[in-house]
Design a protein around this motif. Sequence first.
Motif, short mmCIF file in Angstrom:
data_model
loop_
_atom_site.label_atom_id
_atom_site.label_comp_id
_atom_site.label_asym_id
_atom_site.label_seq_id
_atom_site.Cartn_x
_atom_site.Cartn_y
_atom_site.Cartn_z
N ASP A 278 -5.53 4.67 3.64
CA ASP A 278 -4.73 6.12 3.25
C ASP A 278 -5.36 7.21 4.71
OD1 ASP A 278 -5.25 6.61 0.65
OD2 ASP A 278 -6.95 7.37 0.21
N THR A 279 -4.17 5.82 5.57
CA THR A 279 -4.25 5.83 6.83
C THR A 279 -2.74 7.02 7.69
OG1 THR A 279 -4.93 3.86 7.50
CG2 THR A 279 -3.87 4.97 9.38
N PHE B 238 -8.60 8.41 8.96
CA PHE B 238 -8.23 7.55 7.72
C PHE B 238 -9.58 7.56 6.78
CE2 PHE B 238 -10.08 5.33 11.48
CZ PHE B 238 -11.58 5.03 11.20
N SER B 239 -9.83 6.92 5.29
CA SER B 239 -10.61 6.52 4.16
C SER B 239 -10.98 5.36 5.16
CB SER B 239 -10.83 7.33 3.02
OG SER B 239 -9.91 8.13 3.12
N ARG C 256 0.79 -0.82 0.52
CA ARG C 256 0.08 0.44 0.07
C ARG C 256 0.92 1.49 0.29
NH1 ARG C 256 -5.18 -0.17 3.82
NH2 ARG C 256 -5.98 -1.72 3.66
N ALA C 257 2.45 1.26 0.12
CA ALA C 257 2.99 2.09 0.08
C ALA C 257 2.93 3.53 -0.80
CB ALA C 257 4.52 1.90 0.75
N LEU C 258 2.87 4.89 -0.86
CA LEU C 258 3.27 5.47 -0.79
C LEU C 258 4.47 5.80 -1.60
CD1 LEU C 258 0.03 7.95 -0.34
CD2 LEU C 258 0.55 6.30 -2.82
N TYR D 293 -2.41 0.86 8.51
CA TYR D 293 -3.96 0.93 8.44
C TYR D 293 -4.09 -0.06 9.82
CZ TYR D 293 -4.13 -3.72 6.39
OH TYR D 293 -3.85 -5.23 6.04
N LEU D 294 -5.74 0.90 10.48
CA LEU D 294 -6.69 0.02 11.49
C LEU D 294 -7.10 -0.59 10.54
CD1 LEU D 294 -7.37 0.59 14.06
CD2 LEU D 294 -9.13 1.92 13.26
N ASP D 295 -6.52 -1.93 11.07
CA ASP D 295 -7.19 -3.25 10.47
C ASP D 295 -8.48 -3.58 10.89
OD1 ASP D 295 -7.65 -5.53 8.90
OD2 ASP D 295 -5.37 -5.57 8.59
#
Length: 157
Positions: free
Chosen positions: A84-85, A96-97, A32-34, A42-44
């Motif tokens: 997007d955390t 987050f989204s 997921r890395a940018l 991320y909140l899983d």
Amino acid sequence: MPNHCTNSLQLLRSKKSILSVLKKYISSDYSRALFDQLEPMYLDLNKIKPVPDGLYRYIFNGRPRSILSKWKTQHWGTSRNTYDTVISEEENTIYFSTMWNPPFRAIQDLAKLIKLDLRLTYVDGENKWVGVFTTTKSGKPKNRVYPIKYVVAKLKK
């Protein structure tokens, strides 16, 4: 059309660090890395309320994926995991989204798991509303929703 719901999660009535409290519910995924993120986290929601293994087997045997989305919506409040955390230790907040809806049910379950009260503030561009969802450590929810036009008018005053 926007289908992203922007969320911020905070601990209520606690001096503890949100990162230390939620560490076991945070996942790292380098796919997921940018380019500007060193350690994407991320909140899983799957760590809060796991999807049953049998449901994955059912889906991968040629059954419709809509069953998985329906299960997630019923048990998490949203059809996909968070993305997007941003974890702000200074603000003691996780931003987050999610897709379409806030993860109300997952946040209720999380409050029960960590035995702390939580506040989820959210904005949804598609439906043009904002809200504040709080839940006690026993999972008792309270949700206040406002039209974005109302909030903007209040801010202008």
